[in-house]
Design an enzyme around this catalytic site. Structure first.
Site, mmCIF file in Angstrom:
data_model
loop_
_atom_site.group_PDB
_atom_site.id
_atom_site.type_symbol
_atom_site.label_atom_id
_atom_site.label_comp_id
_atom_site.label_asym_id
_atom_site.label_seq_id
_atom_site.Cartn_x
_atom_site.Cartn_y
_atom_site.Cartn_z
ATOM 1 N N HIS A 259 -9.841 -1.051 -3.659
ATOM 2 C CA HIS A 259 -10.785 -1.557 -2.729
ATOM 3 C C HIS A 259 -10.885 -3.146 -3.004
ATOM 4 O O HIS A 259 -10.952 -3.582 -3.921
ATOM 5 C CB HIS A 259 -12.209 -1.085 -2.510
ATOM 6 C CG HIS A 259 -12.829 -1.230 -1.288
ATOM 7 N ND1 HIS A 259 -13.681 -2.610 -1.115
ATOM 8 C CD2 HIS A 259 -13.115 -0.433 -0.170
ATOM 9 C CE1 HIS A 259 -14.058 -2.504 0.223
ATOM 10 N NE2 HIS A 259 -13.877 -1.258 0.727
ATOM 11 N N ASP B 4 -12.716 6.703 1.726
ATOM 12 C CA ASP B 4 -11.685 7.633 2.563
ATOM 13 C C ASP B 4 -10.882 8.813 1.587
ATOM 14 O O ASP B 4 -10.602 9.452 2.204
ATOM 15 C CB ASP B 4 -10.525 6.579 2.965
ATOM 16 C CG ASP B 4 -11.123 5.783 3.865
ATOM 17 O OD1 ASP B 4 -11.892 5.992 4.928
ATOM 18 O OD2 ASP B 4 -10.833 4.375 3.826
HETATM 19 N N1 ACO Z 1 -2.298 2.791 -6.027
HETATM 20 C C1 ACO Z 1 -1.519 2.094 -7.227
HETATM 21 N N2 ACO Z 1 -1.814 0.808 -7.486
HETATM 22 C C2 ACO Z 1 -2.558 0.007 -6.712
HETATM 23 C C3 ACO Z 1 -3.661 0.634 -5.475
HETATM 24 C C4 ACO Z 1 -3.432 1.811 -5.388
HETATM 25 N N3 ACO Z 1 -4.137 2.686 -4.455
HETATM 26 N N4 ACO Z 1 -4.390 -0.359 -5.221
HETATM 27 C C5 ACO Z 1 -4.119 -1.270 -5.907
HETATM 28 N N5 ACO Z 1 -3.301 -1.389 -6.724
HETATM 29 C C6 ACO Z 1 -2.634 -2.272 -7.778
HETATM 30 C C7 ACO Z 1 -1.882 -3.157 -7.177
HETATM 31 O O1 ACO Z 1 -0.367 -2.917 -7.218
HETATM 32 C C8 ACO Z 1 -2.178 -4.326 -7.817
HETATM 33 O O2 ACO Z 1 -1.227 -4.365 -9.005
HETATM 34 P P1 ACO Z 1 -0.702 -5.926 -9.761
HETATM 35 O O3 ACO Z 1 -2.029 -6.568 -9.971
HETATM 36 O O4 ACO Z 1 -0.056 -5.469 -10.832
HETATM 37 O O5 ACO Z 1 0.081 -6.649 -8.726
HETATM 38 C C9 ACO Z 1 -3.225 -4.302 -8.240
HETATM 39 O O6 ACO Z 1 -3.817 -2.923 -8.253
HETATM 40 C C10 ACO Z 1 -4.265 -4.917 -7.219
HETATM 41 O O7 ACO Z 1 -4.251 -4.632 -5.826
HETATM 42 P P2 ACO Z 1 -4.260 -5.402 -4.583
HETATM 43 O O8 ACO Z 1 -3.329 -4.727 -3.508
HETATM 44 O O9 ACO Z 1 -3.834 -6.738 -4.836
HETATM 45 O O10 ACO Z 1 -5.729 -5.499 -4.238
HETATM 46 P P3 ACO Z 1 -6.218 -5.886 -2.582
HETATM 47 O O11 ACO Z 1 -7.607 -5.825 -2.928
HETATM 48 O O12 ACO Z 1 -5.608 -6.620 -2.013
HETATM 49 O O13 ACO Z 1 -5.889 -4.183 -2.078
HETATM 50 C C11 ACO Z 1 -6.541 -2.125 -1.198
HETATM 51 C C12 ACO Z 1 -6.992 -3.368 -1.927
HETATM 52 C C13 ACO Z 1 -5.580 -2.549 0.087
HETATM 53 C C14 ACO Z 1 -7.557 -1.204 -0.628
HETATM 54 C C15 ACO Z 1 -5.512 -1.308 -2.232
HETATM 55 O O14 ACO Z 1 -6.459 -0.825 -3.370
HETATM 56 C C16 ACO Z 1 -4.867 -0.215 -1.513
HETATM 57 O O15 ACO Z 1 -3.806 -0.327 -0.881
HETATM 58 N N6 ACO Z 1 -5.312 1.043 -1.489
HETATM 59 C C17 ACO Z 1 -4.620 2.192 -0.974
HETATM 60 C C18 ACO Z 1 -5.160 2.503 0.572
HETATM 61 C C19 ACO Z 1 -6.447 2.767 0.647
HETATM 62 O O16 ACO Z 1 -7.067 3.600 0.278
HETATM 63 N N7 ACO Z 1 -7.246 1.796 1.615
HETATM 64 C C20 ACO Z 1 -8.574 2.263 1.972
HETATM 65 C C21 ACO Z 1 -9.377 1.190 1.461
HETATM 66 S S1 ACO Z 1 -11.271 1.239 1.947
HETATM 67 C C22 ACO Z 1 -11.498 0.947 3.662
HETATM 68 O O17 ACO Z 1 -10.830 0.158 4.472
HETATM 69 C C23 ACO Z 1 -12.630 1.749 4.534
#
Ligand code: ACO
Length: 432
Positions: free
Chosen positions: A309, A367
């Site tokens: 998140h 979610d």
């Molecule tokens: N699975 C594997 N790796 C992940 C995941 C995941 N679900 N989420 C983040 N990471 C990793 C990224 O690759 C990144 O790694 P790095 O630092 O080595 O590059 C690190 O964790 C940080 O991730 P970011 O994408 O930079 O974090 P951000 O805060 O921008 O993204 C997000 C948050 C979009 C929710 C992300 O965690 C994601 O894509 N999750 C899966 C989709 C999801 O469940 N979305 C629902 C969100 S809740 C809502 O909207 C109600």
């Protein structure tokens, strides 16, 4: 030293250091007040995605993502989900305090007596294709409400704003259920004033005229709790969209339609659908190890849906409640052995113990479980985001009202870092 010391900024090409006041909130980090920055330095700030920018002052919702805390008007979400109900939470978000008995009765009555929609709206539905995505229908029909309720579009009249707020909260379940009924070719079901908000939604969704429909109280309670858990989440993308649309003076129905459009995106409201699709694709707990390995591999392009998140770097407090609700719902429906739940539990266990997820603070989000519950309750996947929109309407409305009443409110008008072509002369078509 003063309680709110200013920050001093040395800006290249500006002779004097710039003083930036800090502003404290009641909870959470202070903010730097940069409103005079451009006037004093000729420079803007650059912050795509608003990762370091507070776009407004608000008294409605507080999140501490590191600690996994979510408060509505100061009350923890876990307590509201366990001890309150959605109508009370709506009143709380809109008015700042929990209602007393008289206030609650009056509020529930106001919402109940606004659930019907103008009969002409039924004809409006018939202009859509039956296979339209229900979110497309929601954007269209909610935006069109301004064409039906002219007496509640004057945003400068507090009474009209209140009526529009009641209408939106009350009519969203009716419109959502109509979108579903239309897609499956069944007749629209009218709201019934003897039911509460969640019960009424379930009966409008799932009853048919040819037989009696009994609302299961445990499912109605679960529905109510799902609404509470999605009611508001401070300045997320759709709420910021509502505020930005409203900042121009647009009417409330248009602003909420804008919020629905933003929520539709898979990075926002569409994630629970993505979780369910992922679980269905994984298929069996034996594949969990393989899937977690792929999620850790940047080259795979795969992420574990329902994990991580932008704000929560701890267990999402809503996910904990959702997990309990999921168990209750599957118990009452006799689906305790639901393979998708077993798979979700196995995935959660492996991910929570894995170094990659621990170090990156990736926890299950709201979610992760909601898709499983909604599927078990009989909702088709295409309705998942619609349910989110029904619940979030009160948050959008509360934030929209707060913005209109804020004396420092201005039309939202971000600036940009321009990197396009410099000034050049027009070239006529025969010379290009
Ligand atoms: N699975 C594997 N790796 C992940 C995941 C995941 N679900 N989420 C983040 N990471 C990793 C990224 O690759 C990144 O790694 P790095 O630092 O080595 O590059 C690190 O964790 C940080 O991730 P970011 O994408 O930079 O974090 P951000 O805060 O921008 O993204 C997000 C948050 C979009 C929710 C992300 O965690 C994601 O894509 N999750 C899966 C989709 C999801 O469940 N979305 C629902 C969100 S809740 C809502 O909207 C109600």
């Amino acid at each position: 030293m003063s309680a709110n010391p200013s920050a001093t900024l040395n800006v290249p090409e500006v002779s004097k250091p710039v003083t930036l006041p800090t502003m404290p909130g009641s909870l959470g980090p202070k903010v730097l007040d940069i409103r005079k920055l451009y006037a004093e330095t000729g420079m803007f700030t650059y912050d795509p995605g608003f990762t370091s920018t507070a776009s407004c002052e608000s008294k409605i919702t507080f999140i501490d993502g590191d600690e996994g805390v979510l408060l509505h008007r100061g009350y923890p979400i876990e307590e509201l989900a366990q001890k309150s109900d959605f109508m009370e939470v709506c009143y709380l978000l809109m008015n700042g305090e929990l209602p007393n008995k008289v206030e609650k009765t009056e509020f529930v009555k106001n919402i109940t007596y606004h659930t019907m929609v103008h009969e002409q709206i039924s004809s409006f539905f018939h202009g859509f294709r039956r296979d339209a995505h229900p979110m497309a229908v929601m954007v269209g029909v909610v935006g069109a409400l301004a064409a039906f309720y002219h007496d509640s579009t004057d945003i400068n009249d507090p009474h009209q704003r209140l009526i529009a707020s009641h209408r939106l909260i009350a009519k969203m379940p009716t419109i959502a259920a109509m979108a579903y009924k239309y897609s499956v070719g069944q007749p629209f079901v009218f709201p019934q004033n003897r039911f509460d908000y969640a019960e009424n939604f379930l009966q409008m969704m799932f009853s048919v005229p040819c037989e009696e429909y009994k609302v299961n109280p445990i499912l109605a309670k679960a529905m109510d709790r799902i609404f509470i858990l999605h009611a508001d989440h401070e300045q997320n993308a759709s709420t910021s969209t509502v505020r930005l649309a409203g900042s121009s003076g647009a009417n409330p129905f248009a602003c909420i339609a804008a919020g629905i459009a933003c929520l539709w995106g898979p990075a926002h409201g569409g994630a629970n659908e993505a979780v369910l699709k992922m679980l269905e694709e994984i298929g069996s707990p034996d594949k969990v190890g393989e899937v977690v390995k792929a999620a850790k591999d940047k080259n795979s392009g795969f992420r574990l849906m329902g994990f991580g998140h932008r704000v929560y770097k701890n267990y999402d407090p809503r996910a904990k409640v959702m997990r309990e609700t999921c168990n209750e719902v599957l118990d009452v429906l006799g689906k305790r052995d639901e393979p998708l739940l077993k798979l979700a539990m196995a995935l959660e266990k492996v991910a929570l113990e894995d170094d990659y997820f621990v170090q990156k603070k990736l926890y299950p989000n709201v979610d992760f479980y909601s898709g499983i519950i909604l599927k078990a309750m009989g909702f088709p996947m295409s309705m998942f985001t619609v349910l989110f929109a029904v619940a979030r309407t009160v948050g959008w409305i509360a934030q929209w009202n707060e913005m209109i009443e804020d004396p420092s409110q201005k039309i939202g008008r971000p600036r940009q870092l321009y990197t396009g072509a410099g000034k050049r002369s027009f070239v006529s078509l025969d010379k290009r």
